[in-house]
Design an enzyme around this catalytic site. Structure first.
Site, PDB file in Angstrom:
ATOM      1  N   ARG A 160       0.838  -1.219   0.000  1.00  0.00           N
ATOM      2  CA  ARG A 160       0.000   0.000   0.000  1.00  0.00           C
ATOM      3  C   ARG A 160       0.872   1.267   0.000  1.00  0.00           C
ATOM      4  O   ARG A 160       0.526   2.268   0.624  1.00  0.00           O
ATOM      5  CB  ARG A 160      -0.930   0.043   1.220  1.00  0.00           C
ATOM      6  CG  ARG A 160      -1.932  -1.090   1.311  1.00  0.00           C
ATOM      7  CD  ARG A 160      -2.970  -1.003   0.201  1.00  0.00           C
ATOM      8  NE  ARG A 160      -4.103  -1.894   0.437  1.00  0.00           N
ATOM      9  CZ  ARG A 160      -4.121  -3.198   0.148  1.00  0.00           C
ATOM     10  NH1 ARG A 160      -3.072  -3.781  -0.390  1.00  0.00           N
ATOM     11  NH2 ARG A 160      -5.209  -3.914   0.393  1.00  0.00           N
ATOM     12  N   SER A 233     -10.801  -1.676   3.522  1.00  0.00           N
ATOM     13  CA  SER A 233     -10.016  -1.866   4.747  1.00  0.00           C
ATOM     14  C   SER A 233      -9.691  -0.506   5.336  1.00  0.00           C
ATOM     15  O   SER A 233      -9.177   0.363   4.646  1.00  0.00           O
ATOM     16  CB  SER A 233      -8.696  -2.566   4.446  1.00  0.00           C
ATOM     17  OG  SER A 233      -8.908  -3.819   3.879  1.00  0.00           O
ATOM     18  N   GLU A 332      -5.278   2.697   6.763  1.00  0.00           N
ATOM     19  CA  GLU A 332      -4.971   2.450   5.353  1.00  0.00           C
ATOM     20  C   GLU A 332      -5.661   3.537   4.541  1.00  0.00           C
ATOM     21  O   GLU A 332      -5.160   3.988   3.514  1.00  0.00           O
ATOM     22  CB  GLU A 332      -5.504   1.049   4.998  1.00  0.00           C
ATOM     23  CG  GLU A 332      -4.948   0.441   3.729  1.00  0.00           C
ATOM     24  CD  GLU A 332      -5.793   0.753   2.527  1.00  0.00           C
ATOM     25  OE1 GLU A 332      -5.234   0.866   1.431  1.00  0.00           O
ATOM     26  OE2 GLU A 332      -7.019   0.906   2.686  1.00  0.00           O
TER      27      GLU A 332
HETATM   28  N1  EPU Z   1      -2.497 -13.386   4.192  1.00  0.00           N
HETATM   29  C1  EPU Z   1      -1.364 -13.846   3.592  1.00  0.00           C
HETATM   30  N2  EPU Z   1      -1.451 -14.942   2.795  1.00  0.00           N
HETATM   31  C2  EPU Z   1      -2.604 -15.588   2.579  1.00  0.00           C
HETATM   32  C3  EPU Z   1      -3.778 -15.125   3.199  1.00  0.00           C
HETATM   33  C4  EPU Z   1      -3.685 -14.005   4.014  1.00  0.00           C
HETATM   34  O1  EPU Z   1      -0.300 -13.287   3.748  1.00  0.00           O
HETATM   35  O2  EPU Z   1      -2.606 -16.569   1.836  1.00  0.00           O
HETATM   36  C5  EPU Z   1      -2.399 -12.252   5.107  1.00  0.00           C
HETATM   37  C6  EPU Z   1      -2.825 -10.949   4.534  1.00  0.00           C
HETATM   38  O3  EPU Z   1      -1.778 -10.265   3.936  1.00  0.00           O
HETATM   39  C7  EPU Z   1      -3.341 -10.213   5.747  1.00  0.00           C
HETATM   40  C8  EPU Z   1      -3.963 -11.297   6.560  1.00  0.00           C
HETATM   41  O4  EPU Z   1      -3.338 -12.456   6.135  1.00  0.00           O
HETATM   42  O5  EPU Z   1      -2.278  -9.750   6.501  1.00  0.00           O
HETATM   43  C9  EPU Z   1      -5.461 -11.341   6.484  1.00  0.00           C
HETATM   44  O6  EPU Z   1      -5.849 -11.683   5.206  1.00  0.00           O
HETATM   45  P1  EPU Z   1      -7.327 -11.522   4.684  1.00  0.00           P
HETATM   46  O7  EPU Z   1      -7.449 -12.283   3.440  1.00  0.00           O
HETATM   47  O8  EPU Z   1      -8.267 -11.762   5.808  1.00  0.00           O
HETATM   48  O9  EPU Z   1      -7.360 -10.011   4.213  1.00  0.00           O
HETATM   49  P2  EPU Z   1      -7.565  -8.671   5.002  1.00  0.00           P
HETATM   50  O10 EPU Z   1      -6.411  -8.398   5.873  1.00  0.00           O
HETATM   51  O11 EPU Z   1      -8.913  -8.624   5.556  1.00  0.00           O
HETATM   52  C10 EPU Z   1      -6.420  -7.568   2.894  1.00  0.00           C
HETATM   53  C11 EPU Z   1      -6.502  -6.235   2.205  1.00  0.00           C
HETATM   54  C12 EPU Z   1      -7.786  -6.157   1.395  1.00  0.00           C
HETATM   55  C13 EPU Z   1      -7.739  -7.258   0.356  1.00  0.00           C
HETATM   56  C14 EPU Z   1      -7.595  -8.616   1.067  1.00  0.00           C
HETATM   57  C15 EPU Z   1      -7.398  -9.745   0.102  1.00  0.00           C
HETATM   58  C16 EPU Z   1      -5.295  -4.690   3.612  1.00  0.00           C
HETATM   59  C17 EPU Z   1      -5.372  -3.525   4.541  1.00  0.00           C
HETATM   60  N3  EPU Z   1      -6.453  -5.174   3.186  1.00  0.00           N
HETATM   61  O12 EPU Z   1      -7.528  -7.637   3.775  1.00  0.00           O
HETATM   62  O13 EPU Z   1      -7.814  -4.898   0.735  1.00  0.00           O
HETATM   63  O14 EPU Z   1      -8.898  -7.252  -0.455  1.00  0.00           O
HETATM   64  O15 EPU Z   1      -6.426  -8.579   1.921  1.00  0.00           O
HETATM   65  O16 EPU Z   1      -6.106  -9.735  -0.401  1.00  0.00           O
HETATM   66  O17 EPU Z   1      -4.194  -5.118   3.282  1.00  0.00           O
HETATM   67  C18 EPU Z   1      -8.574  -2.646   0.939  1.00  0.00           C
HETATM   68  O18 EPU Z   1      -7.389  -2.320   0.922  1.00  0.00           O
HETATM   69  O19 EPU Z   1      -9.510  -1.809   1.027  1.00  0.00           O
HETATM   70  C19 EPU Z   1      -8.924  -4.061   0.892  1.00  0.00           C
HETATM   71  C20 EPU Z   1     -10.170  -4.509   0.964  1.00  0.00           C
END
Ligand code: EPU
Length: 336
Positions: A160, A233, A332
Site C-alpha cells: 500500500r 479496509s 490504510e
Molecule cells: N495473508 C497472507 N497470505 C494468505 C492469506 C492471508 O499473507 O494466503 C495475510 C494478509 O496479507 C493479511 C492477513 O493475512 O495480513 C489477512 O488476510 P485476509 O485475506 O483476511 O485479508 P484482510 O487483511 O482482511 C487484505 C486487504 C484487502 C484485500 C484482502 C485480500 C489490507 C489492509 N487489506 O484484507 O484490501 O482485499 O487482503 O487480499 O491489506 C482494501 O485495501 O480496502 C482491501 C479490501
C-alpha cells in the site's frame, strides 16, 4: 471541463461523507490539466480518483481535481502492454483485460477506484499488487507542468505504498501501462482462492474464471459499495517482530493467532483479528460501525455517519489494540 464552486463531494467519496470543497474541477485532457496548473486555484489542491480510499475530516477549503482521461489500448500479441487513462474505472479495465484472456489483473477484480489511484496506492488483493504488473506511470509534475515517465522500479512500490505517497501532490497521473500476458499465469496461492475454484480443472482456467472466483470471495466479506458506505479496509495489517508475536500468542487463552511469516524474522498479524479480539466486531459510534463480516472495515451504516463518528471509532480501536497487544494500527484510508 466541469468547474463547480462550493461543491458537494458526497458522490466522490465512497464513505458517503456529506462534505464540500471550495471548487471542484473535472478535466479530460493533458492540455486542460496544464492550463489548470498555470491558474491561481483555491489552495490546497487535492487530486482524487474514485474517492474509495478517502476519509474527509470535514469540508475541504481548496480545489478538488478529478481526471476523466479515459481510453484503454492494447499493444503486442502474447505479452501485451495495456495502456489505460487515469480516469478509467479500475474494474472496467480488469473486466476488459479478462474478457480478452489476458492474465495479470484478475486477482484485483472488484476493487473500487480508478486507474490513476491504483498506481499511487499500489492497490493489492489476493496475492497481487498493482506494482507487480505496472510497466510505466505517465505523470505531470504539478509545479512545473512537465511530463515525467516513471518505470515501476522508479515508483518504489511496497505494501500500500509508493513514491507518490511520499511526495503527495507532486505528480499527477495521466495514464498507466500494465504488462499482461496471454500465457497461462494464474496466481492462486492466496487464502481461499483454490477453495472458491473447487471442482474446476485448474490447468484449464481462463482469467475470467479467476475473476469470477475473486468476485464471489469479495462479495461474501466486503460491503457492496452501492449499498453501504465504506472505504474498504480501514487499517493496514501490522508487521511485528517474532518476539512480539510470541508474547501475543502467550497472552491468548487458546494460543491461536492467525499470522503469516515474512522474511527477516517478521510476522504479519491480521488487524481484523486484533480488532475482533478486542470486541469491536459490530461496534457502533454515532452512525459509524465496525462491519460484522469483516472488522477491518468501518462502514457508514446509517448513511448519516459524520467524519467525527468515524474518527472516534478509529481512535477507540487504535487505543484498545495498543492496550491489549502493544501494536500500533495505522489507517490504510487516507485522512484529508
Ligand atoms: N495473508 C497472507 N497470505 C494468505 C492469506 C492471508 O499473507 O494466503 C495475510 C494478509 O496479507 C493479511 C492477513 O493475512 O495480513 C489477512 O488476510 P485476509 O485475506 O483476511 O485479508 P484482510 O487483511 O482482511 C487484505 C486487504 C484487502 C484485500 C484482502 C485480500 C489490507 C489492509 N487489506 O484484507 O484490501 O482485499 O487482503 O487480499 O491489506 C482494501 O485495501 O480496502 C482491501 C479490501
Amino acid at each position: 471541463m466541469i468547474r463547480i464552486p462550493s461543491y458537494d463531494l458526497s458522490a466522490h467519496n465512497t464513505f458517503g461523507m456529506k462534505v464540500k470543497c471550495a471548487l471542484y474541477i473535472e478535466y479530460s485532457s493533458l492540455d486542460e490539466l496544464k492550463a489548470l496548473l498555470a491558474e491561481d486555484l483555491p489552495q490546497p489542491v487535492l487530486h482524487i480518483g474514485g474517492g474509495s480510499n478517502l476519509l474527509f475530516r470535514g469540508d475541504f477549503p481548496g480545489t478538488v481535481l478529478h481526471s476523466t482521461i479515459g481510453g484503454i489500448s492494447f499493444t503486442g500479441d502474447d505479452d501485451v502492454i495495456v495502456e489505460a487513462g487515469a480516469g478509467v474505472v479500475f474494474d472496467d479495465l480488469v473486466a476488459e483485460t479478462c474478457r480478452r484472456g489476458l492474465w495479470g489483473l484478475e486477482n484485483l477484480s472488484l476493487i473500487p477506484g480508478e486507474v490513476g489511484a491504483s498506481a499511487v496506492q499500489n492497490i493489492g488483493a489476493y496475492g497481487v499488487e498493482a506494482g507487480d504488473v505496472i510497466d510505466q506511470v505517465f505523470c505531470v509534475e504539478a509545479a512545473t507542468g512537465e511530463e515525467v515517465v516513471f518505470s515501476a522500479a522508479d515508483c518504489a512500490y511496497g505494501y500500500r505504498d509508493s513514491r507518490f505517497k511520499h511526495e503527495k501532490g507532486r505528480y499527477i497521473v495521466l495514464k498507466v501501462t500494465f504488462r499482461l500476458t496471454q500465457k497461462y499465469a494464474p496466481v492462486l496461492g492466496y487464502g481461499n482462492i483454490k477453495a472458491a475454484l473447487e471442482g474446476r480443472d485448474l490447468e484449464a482456467l481462463a482469467p475470467s474464471d479467476v475473476r469470477d472466483a475473486i468476485i464471489r470471495i469479495r462479495r461474501e466479506k466486503l460491503p457492496d459499495p452501492a449499498e453501504t458506505g465504506s472505504a474498504g479496509s480501514f487499517f493496514k495489517n501490522p508487521v511485528i517482530p517474532r518476539e512480539h508475536f510470541e508474547r501475543i500468542v502467550a497472552s491468548v487463552p487458546d494460543g491461536k493467532v492467525p499470522h503469516f511469516d515474512l522474511p527477516d524474522g517478521l510476522v504479519k498479524v491480521p488487524a481484523a483479528w486484533m480488532i475482533d479480539t478486542c470486541g469491536f466486531r459490530g461496534a457502533v459510534k454515532g452512525g459509524a460501525k465496525v462491519y460484522e463480516k469483516q472488522p477491518l472495515v468501518i462502514v457508514n451504516d446509517s448513511g448519516s455517519a459524520s467524519p467525527d463518528d468515524v474518527i472516534a471509532l478509529e481512535s477507540d480501536i487504535i487505543a484498545a489494540v495498543r492496550a491489549r497487544f502493544g501494536v500500533e494500527l495505522h489507517p490504510e484510508v487516507e485522512h484529508v
